[in-house]
Scaffold this active site. Sequence first.
Site, PDB file in Angstrom:
ATOM      1  N   ASP A  21       0.819  -1.164   0.014  1.00 53.53           N
ATOM      2  CA  ASP A  21       0.066  -0.021   0.034  1.00 53.53           C
ATOM      3  C   ASP A  21       0.865   0.979   0.206  1.00 53.53           C
ATOM      4  O   ASP A  21       1.446   1.507   1.118  1.00 53.53           O
ATOM      5  CB  ASP A  21      -0.719   0.081   1.235  1.00 53.53           C
ATOM      6  CG  ASP A  21      -1.914   1.122   1.113  1.00 53.53           C
ATOM      7  OD1 ASP A  21      -1.525   2.052   0.588  1.00 53.53           O
ATOM      8  OD2 ASP A  21      -2.846   1.248   1.973  1.00 53.53           O
ATOM      9  N   PHE A  56     -17.225   3.950  11.223  1.00 54.25           N
ATOM     10  CA  PHE A  56     -16.686   4.996  11.504  1.00 54.25           C
ATOM     11  C   PHE A  56     -17.208   6.287  10.773  1.00 54.25           C
ATOM     12  O   PHE A  56     -17.382   7.505  11.335  1.00 54.25           O
ATOM     13  CB  PHE A  56     -15.313   5.222  11.866  1.00 54.25           C
ATOM     14  CG  PHE A  56     -14.476   5.115  10.373  1.00 54.25           C
ATOM     15  CD1 PHE A  56     -14.015   3.600   9.901  1.00 54.25           C
ATOM     16  CD2 PHE A  56     -14.167   5.921   9.500  1.00 54.25           C
ATOM     17  CE1 PHE A  56     -13.560   3.215   8.706  1.00 54.25           C
ATOM     18  CE2 PHE A  56     -13.322   5.638   8.270  1.00 54.25           C
ATOM     19  CZ  PHE A  56     -13.160   4.306   7.919  1.00 54.25           C
TER      20      PHE A  56
HETATM   21  N1  PM9 Z   1      -7.109   7.175   3.817  1.00 51.95           N
HETATM   22  C1  PM9 Z   1      -7.454   8.764   5.544  1.00 51.95           C
HETATM   23  O1  PM9 Z   1      -8.091   9.539   5.740  1.00 51.95           O
HETATM   24  C2  PM9 Z   1      -9.189   8.493   3.618  1.00 51.95           C
HETATM   25  C3  PM9 Z   1     -10.457   8.029   4.366  1.00 51.95           C
HETATM   26  S1  PM9 Z   1     -10.304   6.661   5.154  1.00 51.95           S
HETATM   27  C4  PM9 Z   1     -10.591   7.086   6.856  1.00 51.95           C
HETATM   28  O2  PM9 Z   1      -6.274   8.249   5.975  1.00 51.95           O
HETATM   29  C5  PM9 Z   1      -4.318   4.147   3.131  1.00 51.95           C
HETATM   30  C6  PM9 Z   1      -3.008   3.757   3.847  1.00 51.95           C
HETATM   31  C7  PM9 Z   1      -5.110   5.110   3.460  1.00 51.95           C
HETATM   32  C8  PM9 Z   1      -6.265   5.067   2.609  1.00 51.95           C
HETATM   33  C9  PM9 Z   1      -7.348   6.218   2.709  1.00 51.95           C
HETATM   34  C10 PM9 Z   1      -6.661   4.312   1.639  1.00 51.95           C
HETATM   35  C11 PM9 Z   1      -7.842   4.422   0.695  1.00 51.95           C
HETATM   36  C12 PM9 Z   1      -5.854   3.466   1.306  1.00 51.95           C
HETATM   37  N2  PM9 Z   1      -4.797   3.140   2.001  1.00 51.95           N
HETATM   38  O3  PM9 Z   1      -9.470   7.182   0.477  1.00 51.95           O
HETATM   39  O4  PM9 Z   1      -9.986   5.435  -1.272  1.00 51.95           O
HETATM   40  O5  PM9 Z   1      -4.933   6.070   4.509  1.00 51.95           O
HETATM   41  O6  PM9 Z   1      -8.291   6.973  -1.834  1.00 51.95           O
HETATM   42  O7  PM9 Z   1      -7.665   5.582  -0.119  1.00 51.95           O
HETATM   43  C13 PM9 Z   1      -8.037   8.133   4.284  1.00 51.95           C
HETATM   44  P1  PM9 Z   1      -8.977   6.139  -0.725  1.00 51.95           P
END
Ligand code: PM9
Length: 477
Positions: free
Chosen positions: A229, A463
């Site tokens: 990731d 959440f």
């Molecule tokens: N992360 C964050 O705020 C967006 C909303 S989820 C609470 O940290 C990782 C490590 C992330 C992530 C999203 C995604 C998904 C994948 N891996 O939001 O779909 O931190 O573009 O990515 C959020 P997308």
Amino acid sequence: MNESVKQERFQIIPPPYRIKVVELLSKEQMDIADNRQKREEAIKKAGYNTFLLKEDQVYIDLLTDSGTNAMSDNQWAGMMLGDEAYAGSKNFYNLEKAVREIYGYKYLVPTHQGRAAEHIMSQILIKPGDSVPNNMYFTTRRVHQELAGATWVDVSIDEAHDPQSWHPFKGNVDLEKLEALIQEVGPEKIPYMSLEANVNMAGGQPFSMENLTALRALCSKHEIPIMLDGTRLVENAYFIQRRETGHEKKSVRQIAREICSYTDGVTVSGKKDALVNIGGFLACNDKKLFVEARAMVVVFEGLHTYGGLAGRDMEAMARGIYEMVQDRHVAARVNQVEYLGHLLLQARVPVVVPIGGHAVFLDARRFLPHIPQERYPSQALSAALYLESGIRGMERGMVSSGRDPATGEERKPRLELVRLAIPRRGYTHTDMDFVAQAIIRLYRMRKRISGLKMVYETERLRFFQARFRPAGGRLTG
Ligand code: PM9
């Protein structure tokens, strides 16, 4: 090594940009900053969930660093060069070139954001009954593994779950835990090792190159691919440059590329490191996976040369990918996060250490020791922070962890955190001073904060939409 991270002295690193355009706050947002009554009404209406607040009810928004970055003049110029052809847009080829040059993978499948790439990858690689080892979890990656029929297995090192451990690489994989899983279920039941760079839920914590190369050797021995990731790849690369012997003289760009070279593929949310407001992708070296993913993206996202994105958005991401690996950019970005962390540490506010790459995480267990986990201390703390200051953070504890799909029981993570994520290039150090002062004030009145009851939840990723009410009638007495 642990001591050396602890003893680092904080020094400001100035950012490599000037501000040319600013986003004006609305009158409503300024009123929110001054009017506690309005904030009380807003958080009550939002069910004490900061995700359910409207943006004009928020003064400083540290909900997420996702899609909230300020793009550069170079990226905005690229937006004007959007080629909106349905098929074969020039911007797709620019993005493909950027991914090949910076990440080094052969094949690219664009998606509208990270979770779409996770969905496609999980559906292709996982068979029901499989187990997927992860260095901790990310909400969307885990939900897609489970939806595809796999069991999520945590193989992170124990220190990752200890907010007070100064371990410099809390994102490391515990190779003994992974070996034990391989022995238990057999390598054929492990479709891939899911490895997150700069682990979000652990507090924005990196893995080391040493751990990654050992992981590569173990996975190669059992023919298990490593799927990265890479959402916060460059922040991980930067910590390796700063903390790991033998990597000090390499550029972030070189280290990021080296990390990818030990993996078989990646899913990326471009909304973080890659400095865009929307976009993501899956990239890999395996032709078979690529061909299947390319066939699947047209069902769920759009043609394989746009994957749910406008041409202009692909161009902005291609340009963001080159900007994100510039040493001065990453150093200044992480330094701003560390600045906030440093102010809170000085005031003895309990936060996760070492300070992470994208966010400062308040340790709700130590902040609110009087609230039991069943009363959602992190949720209560994020709501109270908003109520007392107009600053929006995000719960990262039991609510985010959700329920075990097999038993339906709530998962009880050791970490109960409130994340204050700093958008890239969006806020100034004055904002960080304001945030620190508000949190220090809140810490002084912490005994007056009470727990919450959950009154509504969704089956998955609860959440985002869950609703609560104060267990004792009022959130802050
Ligand atoms: N992360 C964050 O705020 C967006 C909303 S989820 C609470 O940290 C990782 C490590 C992330 C992530 C999203 C995604 C998904 C994948 N891996 O939001 O779909 O931190 O573009 O990515 C959020 P997308």
